[in-house]
Design a protein around this motif. Structure first.
Motif, short mmCIF file in Angstrom:
data_model
loop_
_atom_site.label_atom_id
_atom_site.label_comp_id
_atom_site.label_asym_id
_atom_site.label_seq_id
_atom_site.Cartn_x
_atom_site.Cartn_y
_atom_site.Cartn_z
N CYS A 262 0.91 -0.96 -0.20
CA CYS A 262 -0.11 -0.29 -0.33
C CYS A 262 0.95 1.34 0.11
O CYS A 262 0.35 2.39 -0.42
N PHE A 263 2.39 1.18 0.76
CA PHE A 263 2.52 2.14 0.99
C PHE A 263 4.27 1.95 0.64
O PHE A 263 4.93 1.69 1.16
N PRO A 264 4.64 2.28 -0.94
CA PRO A 264 5.69 1.26 -1.80
C PRO A 264 7.59 2.72 -0.65
O PRO A 264 8.68 1.43 -1.25
N GLU A 265 6.62 3.49 -0.16
CA GLU A 265 7.93 3.85 0.74
C GLU A 265 8.48 3.14 1.31
O GLU A 265 9.62 3.47 1.95
N GLN A 266 7.90 2.76 2.06
CA GLN A 266 8.21 2.03 3.62
C GLN A 266 8.49 0.30 2.82
O GLN A 266 7.93 0.19 2.18
N ARG A 267 9.46 -0.06 3.69
CA ARG A 267 9.72 -1.46 3.66
C ARG A 267 10.17 -1.72 4.55
O ARG A 267 10.28 -1.80 5.80
N LEU A 268 9.74 -3.66 4.44
CA LEU A 268 11.25 -4.61 5.29
C LEU A 268 11.94 -4.94 5.36
O LEU A 268 11.98 -5.44 4.84
N ALA A 269 13.02 -4.74 5.87
CA ALA A 269 13.41 -4.97 5.69
C ALA A 269 15.16 -6.16 5.97
O ALA A 269 16.20 -6.25 6.43
N PHE A 270 13.74 -7.16 6.37
CA PHE A 270 14.12 -8.44 6.95
C PHE A 270 14.68 -9.57 5.48
O PHE A 270 14.74 -8.87 4.31
N SER A 271 15.87 -10.16 5.50
CA SER A 271 16.24 -11.49 4.38
C SER A 271 15.77 -12.08 4.44
O SER A 271 16.25 -12.96 5.41
N GLY A 272 15.93 -13.71 3.59
CA GLY A 272 15.57 -14.82 3.38
C GLY A 272 14.76 -14.94 4.49
O GLY A 272 13.24 -14.58 4.29
N GLU A 273 15.46 -15.73 5.25
CA GLU A 273 13.78 -16.13 6.13
C GLU A 273 13.59 -15.96 7.01
O GLU A 273 11.99 -15.48 7.20
N ALA A 274 13.65 -14.84 7.17
CA ALA A 274 13.18 -13.55 9.02
C ALA A 274 12.34 -13.78 7.20
O ALA A 274 10.91 -13.12 8.42
#
Lengths: 473, 473
Positions: A262-274
């Protein structure tokens, strides 16, 4: 039509609104509840409130006390006729602050944010904080025992009040604005009026607790593999941070996915399994030493969580901006829910030890009844308070909303099994009034009715709210 | 005499005590209050409590619920005849503990220390702590909203209870043992029964909050030159330690002098001006990191106090033994008071900002009336709660005790001026019942009477306590 001259005599013609003028007061802010009011009266002092109540008693006219009109369950919208809306918005003075006693005396119509700001200007924290803080009033916060994001540390609105000034149902004024941490001189009338949703009397002012402003706050986002792990992480965080733990919020994967979508400027900075974790936890630590100390403590305790395999990965904010970004993810969920469509919403509370089991079992029952609906679950896990919502998934919005009563029943039955509550924060109002009768302990309901009858024998105070049978005589 | 067969049928003959057997139950532990009981009944379960209450209803026989019989104001001693004492001591089971939810469910007859110990064995803290903890019961603690030494951090008994099981005045059972941090489904019945001194119903069990056990605790003794300085030091300590501040006790010079005189093995390790300070403050810091960290924090914040001239001198405990020695000074004051002779005692609360002014003005008025009496003042300054006692000084014990009513009036008038309370911790019972009527807000008293009338219409619950006119019909 009833003559309103008596009201005009009390508050002046400018403050008795009728007809079109009542429009902003008779519909709730979400447009979900609407009703009619004979008039809206806006007294300018406690004495005027008392005079209005006495006048209404003479007329046998029901009264609906209203603050910022931000109820989420129709608690401040007319549901019976005739009714007189008594707006507290003109009682908006901060009467005094006592920094040595860490108390502030405010009138019911003060906006929550006004109180927060006033306290902050005096180097104190008034910790009640919730989404509507820019428009909700202290009177409404107290009448509904508002919760919000910092209950884990500071408690609900009830826990933050030391004294009240109340106009009783027969129009007398109780001067109970004591600012004492200890007072054992009889029944706890403060706690009784707080959370009574205006059905027992009208709160006109309150003495509230203040706290030191934390020196530093830091935030971490933790990816966890299950709700069980989230609950164990809570135990670890409570042990490690004690009262420094000021937020412990849980969010299901799809909630944050919707936010990012919904808000492309936000992000979830995990990678991989997390990055694929089913659940995320937002932890806030408040510290009375320093930014550095807060960060070290988060690293230490969340390091233990990683070692104990309670966390898949951890992001600790490097600075205030990053803290705000993490909070922004959490705060954007209600807006992002629009992507998922309208949903059947719940504001439930369960013991922390039962959260995982409750979610598993309730999800399963709902899926069995309505395969393919989507579960949208987030909330204040630290308090056992979940926003347990059911979105349309493979159905239409209209379809899922048509399931509402059946879904309510599944959820409420499960809540009963785990000794949970069907309203953790928002209250009963008119939305859950008829459900309360079905699910509350009958002896408890009887006690509530006895108290209502004792303090408001004419059933004039906020009729049709909270207690299903509290209709005016 | 009334036939007690009905009681025997409910609880068995072994648990209906009459005549001589009632002796331990009809006099309070200090021997200050004494009365007569028709019998003492000792039910073994909540169902039996309910059956006894229903039986008493049929007989119109007043009931006096009793726990450990440690009331300080005659709250658990008969004051009317006839009365049946209902002892809760056999309801002494810890029903369950939920460490993930940080709650414990205990029956009313559990001894406070038993609950503390059980929690500790599960690595949790139940923080209620007071002098009678070895013999007082949880039921009594809740009925009187007990305070104690850790209220500053954890609140009173009311703040520590999440749910209750109650037998109502007509003998029904309210199953309200929910363990939720948030629950907005109606009136706060828990808070109403807590602190009602058994006059509204009988608490048979409770769900209580648990906390993490602090990793470290350290203690400091501070010499200050005035009560104003002590209040400023409290502000500094709250800012510096926030929730870590678990005790802030004040003691007048003559209190510690009496301790040292009475117990020569104890000593006050200040020298010079500090040794002659008029007031001393005991500060306890609880820490969730380490002994070292606790000590560093105490040094840092109390260093600021010295710099700001809020403290004349500071002693920080080097180890647990020294901490205990400092606490021992404080805890020995009630024993050492014997050196000063019997006194007129008060358990008052005032806003922290008013403490210094209250003491100055009240002392002056008492000296004007009775020149040469001795003021013995100590207590929980962090909560504004003082034990404000007046000892004989140059009079005889009999003389000062004969001044009691007049001294009460001076003190209560001053309390009214500063919006204080005549009972911060101990409650009303029979000791202050007639004073409450004179000093409580009349609207508040009327509300209390309405609630009493609604929940106990026959006035059978603990008659003659709390409300002056609550005598059986």
């Amino acid at each position: 039509m009833m003559k309103l001259d008596g009201l005009v005599d009390i508050v002046g013609a400018d403050h008795v609104l009728v007809g079109e003028q009542t429009a902003p007061y008779v519909t709730d802010w979400r447009g979900r509840f609407s009703g009619k009011a004979l008039a809206v009266v806006r007294p300018g002092s406690t004495a005027e409130v008392a005079a209005v109540v006495r006048w209404a008693n003479e007329q046998r006219l029901p009264l609906l006390p209203q603050g910022g009109n931000t109820s989420l369950c129709g608690g401040a919208t007319p549901s019976v006729e005739p009714v007189l809306i008594l707006s507290l918005l003109r009682l908006n003075q901060i009467r005094s602050i006592d920094t040595a006693n860490d108390t502030i005396v405010v009138e019911a119509g003060c906006i929550l944010q006004q109180v927060q700001d006033y306290a902050a200007a005096h180097q104190r924290l008034f910790p009640l904080s919730l989404a509507a803080e820019g428009s909700c009033t202290i009177g409404g916060n107290l009448a509904t025992n508002a919760g919000g994001t910092q209950v884990l540390r500071y408690g609900n609105a009830r826990d933050l009040a030391l004294g009240l000034e109340v106009v009783t149902a027969d129009g007398q004024i109780w001067h109970g604005l004591r600012g004492l941490r200890k007072d054992n001189t009889g029944y706890d009338l403060c706690s009784l009026f707080i959370g009574s949703e205006g059905t027992l009397g009208i709160i006109t002012a309150a003495t509230l607790k203040l706290y030191p402003v934390p020196v530093a706050q830091n935030t971490a986002l933790v990816a966890v593999r299950s709700l069980e792990a989230a609950a164990q992480l809570l135990s670890l965080a409570r042990q490690g941070f004690d009262a420094g733990l000021t937020a412990f919020e849980v969010m299901a994967h799809n909630c944050l996915e919707a936010v990012v979508q919904c808000f492309p400027e936000q992000r979830l900075a995990f990678s991989g399994e997390a990055a694929q974790a089913p659940w995320f936890v937002l932890i806030e630590l408040s510290d009375n030493e320093s930014e550095l100390h807060a960060r070290q403590r988060l690293e230490e305790v969340l390091g233990q969580a990683l070692e104990q395999d309670l966390a898949l990965d951890v992001i600790i904010a490097e600075n205030t901006r990053q803290s705000q970004e993490l909070w922004h993810l959490r705060e954007s969920i209600p807006l992002a829910e629009k992507v998922l469509g309208k949903s059947v919403k719940h504001d439930i509370g369960v013991p922390v030890s039962e959260v995982a089991d409750f979610v598993t079992q309730t999800n399963a029952q709902i899926q069995a009844a309505y395969p393919g609906v989507e579960h949208v679950i987030f909330g204040h896990l630290g308090d056992g308070n979940l926003h347990y919502n059911v979105a349309k998934g493979r159905y239409t919005e209209a379809e899922v909303l048509s399931f509402e009563k059946a879904i309510y029943k599944i959820v409420f039955d499960q809540l009963q099994r785990v000794q949970g509550t069907l309203s953790a924060e928002h209250g009963i109002g008119q939305l859950k009034r008829d459900w309360l009768v079905l699910y509350q302990d009958p002896v408890e309901l009887a006690l509530m009715r006895q108290i209502k009858q004792a303090l408001d024998p004419l059933n004039l105070m906020n009729p049709g709210k909270l207690l299903a049978d509290s209709l005016p005589k």
